[in-house]
Motif scaffolding. Structure first.
Motif, PDB file in Angstrom:
ATOM      1  N   PRO A   1      36.961  25.814  41.887  1.00  0.00           N
ATOM      2  CA  PRO A   1      37.849  26.977  41.848  1.00  0.00           C
ATOM      3  C   PRO A   1      37.061  28.283  41.844  1.00  0.00           C
ATOM      4  N   VAL A   2      37.719  29.364  42.262  1.00  0.00           N
ATOM      5  CA  VAL A   2      37.074  30.670  42.307  1.00  0.00           C
ATOM      6  C   VAL A   2      37.940  31.685  41.568  1.00  0.00           C
ATOM      7  N   ILE A   3      37.271  32.610  40.889  1.00  0.00           N
ATOM      8  CA  ILE A   3      37.933  33.710  40.193  1.00  0.00           C
ATOM      9  C   ILE A   3      37.396  34.996  40.804  1.00  0.00           C
ATOM     10  N   LEU A   4      38.293  35.812  41.376  1.00  0.00           N
ATOM     11  CA  LEU A   4      37.879  36.891  42.262  1.00  0.00           C
ATOM     12  C   LEU A   4      38.572  38.201  41.926  1.00  0.00           C
ATOM     13  N   SER A   5      37.909  39.305  42.255  1.00  0.00           N
ATOM     14  CA  SER A   5      38.589  40.594  42.195  1.00  0.00           C
ATOM     15  C   SER A   5      39.643  40.646  43.304  1.00  0.00           C
ATOM     16  N   ASN A   6      40.650  41.445  43.097  1.00  0.00           N
ATOM     17  CA  ASN A   6      41.810  41.448  43.999  1.00  0.00           C
ATOM     18  C   ASN A   6      41.572  42.329  45.227  1.00  0.00           C
ATOM     19  N   LEU A   7      40.453  42.096  45.906  1.00  0.00           N
ATOM     20  CA  LEU A   7      40.180  42.782  47.163  1.00  0.00           C
ATOM     21  C   LEU A   7      40.981  42.139  48.284  1.00  0.00           C
TER      22      LEU A   7
END
Length: 344
Positions: free
Chosen positions: A258-264
């Protein structure tokens, strides 16, 4: 591409031949950072190419007798003008000046027959800024093909992974801040890092009360070790403020991580807005480090992690090098046919 046709590859030093498929021919040219780059077309004419594809946008087009596809990956350096540190000082200076205005970019891109870029996000921005009058095509990046991603019910460790540079806009500081709320987790920083930057991060972690050992510096990592690390980690994390694609994101998802990302916009494109394997945090929020921690803790639930792992691997399969190669070959063939009709 070498599985679809027999390309001739431009290299600038003989050792590059070792990284290429056996069925390709090579021609040697100057390095792309050479002062001769603006005049590259004159030398390339001697090889009588049909179409030249450059994975950069700097190759010279003046006087060319061939079709030309240039690549603009993203517009990051118009927002963050600090040049890559591996370039020489004169090239770094020219790089900075180049990005002060869009005019040089327009001049170079309009010297081509078509422009390639790596995402729909970059395609939209190129068109928005009117950087070229030429057609802009998406030839996407992709992760390696993984036939058997990690077992989503297998053992996972309280490890978070960051893969990328340590430039200011990458915002690694927010990830370090999030460790305050995740005392049982370790953040692995995988890329090469200067001693100065390393000390800055250690001092920042200490000021936040992060426990010693929660930051782990690999200072570079080989492919096999990185893949094994991805397969046992809870998540790959990045709170970057700007990206052109985010290949580490696609690579992690391909492994079922899984990945946790900024909302770009670009991360929402690559990670998938409805993909359970990608969680997004609000990069503009004052409590973004809490959001990162909450997203990590949500993956401690076994059912949630299984859904996320399966969703991540499924989303990564939407980006394939085979598709990109077919797209690029189709663009090249179209350019060649149009040029042939004009000269017949």
């Amino acid at each position: 591409m070498a599985q679809l046709t027999t390309p001739t590859i431009i290299i600038h030093e003989p050792s590059q031949r070792d990284f290429l498929p056996p069925n390709v021919e090579v021609v040697e040219l100057h390095a792309p950072t050479s002062a001769r780059e603006p005049l590259a077309a004159w030398k390339l004419n001697a090889f009588q190419p049909d179409v030249v594809f450059s994975p950069m946008q700097t190759i010279g087009s003046v006087g060319r007798n061939f079709g030309l596809i240039l690549t603009l990956h993203d517009l990051i350096y118009y927002q963050h003008r600090t040049p890559p540190r591996n370039l020489s000082q004169p090239v770094r200076g020219l790089w900075y000046l180049y990005h002060l205005t869009y005019a040089p970019q327009r001049l170079l891109l309009n010297g081509s027959d078509a422009v390639a870029t790596v995402s729909k996000t970059s395609q939209r921005l190129i068109r928005k800024r009117r950087l070229t009058s030429r057609p802009v095509h998406v030839v996407s990046n992709a992760p390696p093909k993984i036939d058997h991603p990690r077992d989503p019910v297998g053992k996972r460790e309280k490890i978070l992974i960051y893969m990328g540079s340590f430039m200011e806009y990458k915002n690694v500081e927010t990830l370090i801040s999030a460790l305050r709320h995740l005392p049982e987790y370790q953040l692995h920083l995988c890329s090469r890092i200067s001693e100065t930057r390393r000390q800055e991060y250690l001092e920042l972690a200490h000021s936040y009360g992060v426990r010693p050992g929660q930051l782990y510096f690999h200072n570079g990592i080989d492919d096999s070790l990185y893949r094994n690390l991805l397969r046992k980690a809870t998540a790959l994390v990045t709170t970057s403020r700007s990206e052109g694609y985010g290949l580490p994101v696609a690579e992690a998802m391909a492994e079922g991580t899984p990945v946790i990302l900024s909302n770009l916009e670009i991360f929402e494109e690559i990670g998938g807005r409805s993909n359970p394997g990608a969680q997004f945090v609000d990069i503009g929020s004052a409590d973004v480090s809490h959001q990162v921690a909450d997203a990590v803790l949500a993956l401690e639930d076994d059912k949630a992690f299984i859904r996320a792992s399966i969703g991540a691997a499924r989303q990564a399969q939407t980006f394939r090098w085979e598709d990109s190669a077919k797209t690029l070959l189709g663009i090249a063939e179209d350019i060649h046919q149009r040029r042939s009709r004009r000269t017949s």
